[in-house]
Design a protein around this motif. Structure first.
Motif, short mmCIF file in Angstrom:
data_model
loop_
_atom_site.label_atom_id
_atom_site.label_comp_id
_atom_site.label_asym_id
_atom_site.label_seq_id
_atom_site.Cartn_x
_atom_site.Cartn_y
_atom_site.Cartn_z
N THR A 106 0.76 -1.33 0.21
CA THR A 106 -0.02 0.01 -0.03
C THR A 106 0.74 1.16 0.16
O THR A 106 0.54 2.50 -0.36
N LEU A 107 2.08 1.12 0.38
CA LEU A 107 2.93 2.33 0.65
C LEU A 107 3.74 2.32 -0.63
O LEU A 107 4.73 3.31 -0.72
N GLY A 108 3.61 1.49 -1.83
CA GLY A 108 4.22 1.47 -2.98
C GLY A 108 5.81 0.56 -3.12
O GLY A 108 6.23 0.46 -4.08
N ILE A 109 5.68 -0.44 -2.25
CA ILE A 109 6.65 -1.30 -2.27
C ILE A 109 6.40 -2.42 -3.29
O ILE A 109 7.49 -2.95 -3.96
N GLY A 110 5.20 -3.00 -3.17
CA GLY A 110 4.94 -4.08 -4.18
C GLY A 110 5.16 -5.31 -3.20
O GLY A 110 5.99 -5.44 -2.29
N ASN A 111 4.19 -6.25 -3.49
CA ASN A 111 4.13 -7.65 -2.75
C ASN A 111 4.31 -8.89 -3.37
O ASN A 111 4.55 -9.87 -2.74
N PHE A 112 4.26 -8.97 -4.83
CA PHE A 112 4.44 -9.98 -5.45
C PHE A 112 5.79 -10.67 -5.28
O PHE A 112 5.90 -11.91 -4.94
N ALA A 113 6.90 -10.07 -5.62
CA ALA A 113 8.26 -10.47 -5.50
C ALA A 113 8.66 -10.87 -4.03
O ALA A 113 9.30 -11.93 -3.89
N THR A 114 8.30 -10.22 -3.06
CA THR A 114 8.53 -10.28 -1.75
C THR A 114 7.59 -11.74 -1.30
O THR A 114 8.12 -12.65 -0.41
N THR A 115 6.55 -11.68 -1.53
CA THR A 115 5.70 -13.03 -1.39
C THR A 115 6.33 -14.19 -1.83
O THR A 115 6.26 -15.28 -1.37
N THR A 116 6.57 -13.98 -3.16
CA THR A 116 7.35 -15.42 -3.70
C THR A 116 8.44 -15.85 -3.07
O THR A 116 8.79 -16.77 -2.98
N SER A 117 9.30 -14.58 -2.43
CA SER A 117 10.73 -15.00 -1.79
C SER A 117 10.07 -15.94 -0.55
O SER A 117 10.70 -16.69 -0.19
N MET A 118 8.97 -15.55 0.25
CA MET A 118 8.61 -16.07 1.39
C MET A 118 8.09 -17.57 0.94
O MET A 118 8.25 -18.35 1.76
N PHE A 119 7.31 -17.64 -0.13
CA PHE A 119 6.84 -19.05 -0.58
C PHE A 119 8.18 -20.01 -0.67
O PHE A 119 7.88 -21.18 -0.44
#
Length: 312
Positions: free
Chosen positions: A70-83
């Motif tokens: 929501t603050l503009g970082i993006g969540n797809f790449a970081t969530t992929t890393s966690m997966f």
């Protein structure tokens, strides 16, 4: 006297943003109804039997990633890393899980930022339609890809995303201009680029960071990127997500938990936190994305070796 409220209501309904919100609401309702129907069918046929149960880990990931998203970082790449770190979602299911899980949090983001950030309405709608078209075509291809193709595709795309983030952090890309609209050749360039970014979304690569850079390169006010990128994702993710759902190429359990945890995170970030220094967080994201890319490419290499050994 009764005519004035009716006139006011008519004016509100004819407001372009109101029409856009109604369209987004219709798409979201369609997605939820269709998703529920597909889940019932999948359960009846046993297609969800190999879907591992979600855990508290998924809830934490959904909340944290949507907060920074929501603050503009993006969540797809970081969530992929966690997966990849926890091996909690099969590689071939990652793109579909991301698109399905983060649909509702992204819709919430779009409703908030489109309503509060100024941007030319024609530019906004044109960029959204371009991204939706790219995602619709891309999802149809990616949902049928074998695991190794997805691993290689996601790995390469994540490296490209990390490179863009690094360029931004080192201030090697333009910081943007003051324009709130695109016209002519610049608009065409923006539409073609957003079409490509929409297609990449189906590989599990977030649109936010590349779209922010794109808008800046085109001379627009970087703040205008927020309604553009969030509106694009809010419309394209239900459509792309449904194609993954139809193919059964996603994790239902993880998607539901990520979505439920992500919505309150969006509201907290947008209405309570609003802004915070993110310089060090962005550096961390670059490292995490490179890690995810490396693990995906390594998995693809190992799988390729196994296939070659079987053929021998």
């Amino acid at each position: 006297m009764a005519e004035r409220p009716l006139t006011a209501l008519g004016s509100a309904l004819l407001n372009p943003k109101t029409l856009l919100f109604l369209a987004l609401g219709a798409v979201t309702v369609w997605f939820l109804v269709a998703w529920r129907s597909r889940v019932r069918t999948a359960r009846a046929t046993g297609r969800l039997a190999d879907d591992p149960p979600a855990t508290g880990f998924h809830a934490v990931v959904g909340f944290v990633m949507c907060f920074f998203d929501t603050l503009g970082i993006g969540n797809f790449a970081t969530t992929t890393s966690m997966f990849k770190f926890k091996r909690s979602v099969r590689d071939e299911w990652i793109p579909g899980t991301l698109n399905v899980a983060y649909t509702l949090p992204t819709v919430a983001q779009a409703l908030i930022y489109i309503s509060i950030v100024r941007v030319d309405f024609f530019t906004l709608v044109a960029m959204i339609l371009a991204a939706v078209a790219g995602a619709w075509l891309g999802a149809g291809v990616v949902a049928r890809w074998p695991r190794i193709n997805i691993q290689v595709g996601m790995g390469c795309a994540l490296l490209a995303a990390a490179a863009l983030m690094l360029l931004t952090q080192l201030q090697l890309v333009p910081v943007g201009g003051t324009a709130l609209e695109l016209r002519g050749t610049v608009l065409v360039l923006g539409l073609v680029s957003n079409f490509a970014l929409g297609a990449l979304m189906t590989l599990g690569i977030g649109l936010y960071a590349p779209c922010l850079i794109l808008v800046s390169l085109l001379g627009m006010d970087p703040r205008a990127a927020f309604p553009i990128m969030m509106g694009s994702c809010a419309f394209l993710m239900p459509i792309a997500g449904m194609r993954f759902i139809r193919e059964g190429s996603y994790s239902l359990e993880a998607s539901v938990v990520l979505a439920l945890a992500g919505i309150p995170a969006v509201l907290i970030a947008a209405y309570i936190v609003k802004q915070m220094p993110l310089t060090y967080v962005r550096w961390l994201v670059v490292v995490v994305v490179v890690y995810a890319a490396g693990t995906l490419l390594r998995s693809a290499l190992m799988e390729k070796r196994m296939l070659m050994e079987k053929r021998m």
